[in-house]
Design a protein around this motif. Structure first.
Motif, short mmCIF file in Angstrom:
data_model
loop_
_atom_site.label_atom_id
_atom_site.label_comp_id
_atom_site.label_asym_id
_atom_site.label_seq_id
_atom_site.Cartn_x
_atom_site.Cartn_y
_atom_site.Cartn_z
N GLU A 51 -8.73 3.30 3.24
CA GLU A 51 -7.84 4.45 3.36
C GLU A 51 -6.56 4.22 2.54
OE1 GLU A 51 -6.28 8.13 4.39
OE2 GLU A 51 -8.33 7.36 4.39
N TRP A 52 -6.04 3.01 2.57
CA TRP A 52 -4.88 2.63 1.77
C TRP A 52 -5.16 2.89 0.29
CZ3 TRP A 52 -4.61 -2.30 -1.04
CH2 TRP A 52 -3.36 -2.55 -1.61
N ALA A 53 -6.33 2.45 -0.18
CA ALA A 53 -6.71 2.66 -1.57
C ALA A 53 -6.90 4.15 -1.86
CB ALA A 53 -7.98 1.88 -1.90
N ARG A 54 -7.55 4.87 -0.95
CA ARG A 54 -7.79 6.30 -1.14
C ARG A 54 -6.49 7.07 -1.31
NH1 ARG A 54 -7.71 10.92 1.05
NH2 ARG A 54 -6.93 10.25 3.06
N GLN A 55 -5.45 6.63 -0.61
CA GLN A 55 -4.16 7.32 -0.67
C GLN A 55 -3.29 6.84 -1.84
OE1 GLN A 55 -1.90 7.70 2.94
NE2 GLN A 55 -3.75 7.93 4.20
N GLY A 56 -3.83 5.98 -2.69
CA GLY A 56 -3.08 5.55 -3.86
C GLY A 56 -2.17 4.37 -3.62
N PHE A 57 -2.50 3.53 -2.64
CA PHE A 57 -1.80 2.27 -2.36
C PHE A 57 -0.34 2.46 -1.94
CE2 PHE A 57 -4.94 1.74 -5.78
CZ PHE A 57 -5.88 0.96 -5.11
N PRO A 58 -0.08 3.37 -0.99
CA PRO A 58 1.32 3.55 -0.56
C PRO A 58 1.85 2.31 0.16
CG PRO A 58 -0.15 4.75 0.90
CD PRO A 58 -0.99 4.23 -0.24
N GLU A 59 3.11 2.03 -0.06
CA GLU A 59 3.75 0.84 0.51
C GLU A 59 3.66 0.80 2.03
OE1 GLU A 59 5.47 -2.80 0.39
OE2 GLU A 59 4.91 -1.62 -1.37
N HIS A 60 3.75 1.95 2.68
CA HIS A 60 3.75 1.96 4.15
C HIS A 60 2.40 1.58 4.76
CE1 HIS A 60 2.20 6.04 3.49
NE2 HIS A 60 1.77 6.00 4.74
N VAL A 62 0.42 -0.97 3.24
CA VAL A 62 0.01 -2.25 2.67
C VAL A 62 -0.32 -3.27 3.76
CG1 VAL A 62 2.28 -3.33 2.41
CG2 VAL A 62 0.48 -3.80 0.76
N SER A 63 0.13 -3.07 4.97
CA SER A 63 -0.19 -4.00 6.06
C SER A 63 -1.69 -4.07 6.31
CB SER A 63 0.55 -3.60 7.34
OG SER A 63 0.14 -2.31 7.76
N ALA A 64 -2.44 -3.04 5.94
CA ALA A 64 -3.90 -3.08 6.09
C ALA A 64 -4.49 -4.21 5.26
CB ALA A 64 -4.51 -1.74 5.68
N LEU A 65 -4.01 -4.37 4.04
CA LEU A 65 -4.48 -5.44 3.17
C LEU A 65 -4.13 -6.80 3.75
CD1 LEU A 65 -5.87 -6.22 0.53
CD2 LEU A 65 -3.64 -6.08 -0.57
N ALA A 66 -2.92 -6.92 4.27
CA ALA A 66 -2.49 -8.19 4.89
C ALA A 66 -3.35 -8.54 6.08
CB ALA A 66 -1.02 -8.11 5.29
N ALA A 67 -3.74 -7.53 6.88
CA ALA A 67 -4.57 -7.78 8.06
C ALA A 67 -5.93 -8.35 7.66
CB ALA A 67 -4.75 -6.50 8.86
N VAL A 68 -6.51 -7.85 6.58
CA VAL A 68 -7.80 -8.37 6.11
C VAL A 68 -7.62 -9.78 5.55
CG1 VAL A 68 -9.62 -8.07 4.38
CG2 VAL A 68 -8.89 -6.14 5.77
#
Length: 100
Positions: A51-60, A62-68
């Motif tokens: 979803e983060w990628a689909r939305q164009g990598f918005p800063e708000h 980015v915690s999704a990437l950190a969680a993975v």
């Protein structure tokens, strides 16, 4: 790495799936992902990254990437050999890609 390479994806002591038909397209390594018994609790984290990628990598988001990343997944070669700890991994729709 060849197209015949395959890995079991582990989260700690729990296997979460299989990564098969692995190929390299620098800087990414791609493969088909088949979920295993330990996948269910991790699936929402990977969905959040997509979803983060689909939305164009918005800063708000980015915690999704950190969680993975914090999962510290390990890819163990089925044929034996040293395990890989990818520093970035995406899994969605039966496909996976990672970077070492």
């Amino acid at each position: 790495m060849t197209g015949a390479a395959s890995y079991t994806v582990w989260h700690g002591d729990t296997p979460v799936g299989e990564l098969r038909d692995v190929s390299v397209d620098q800087p990414w390594v791609h493969g088909r992902f088949t979920p295993g018994a330990g996948w269910e609790p991790l699936a929402p984290l990977f969905a959040a990254v997509e979803e983060w990628a689909r939305q164009g990598f918005p800063e708000h988001l980015v915690s999704a990437l950190a969680a993975v990343r914090d999962l510290e997944l390990e890819l163990r070669p089925v044929a034996g050999g040293p395990a890989i700890r990818p520093w970035m991994i995406h899994i969605a729709d039966g496909q996976a890609r990672f970077r070492e």
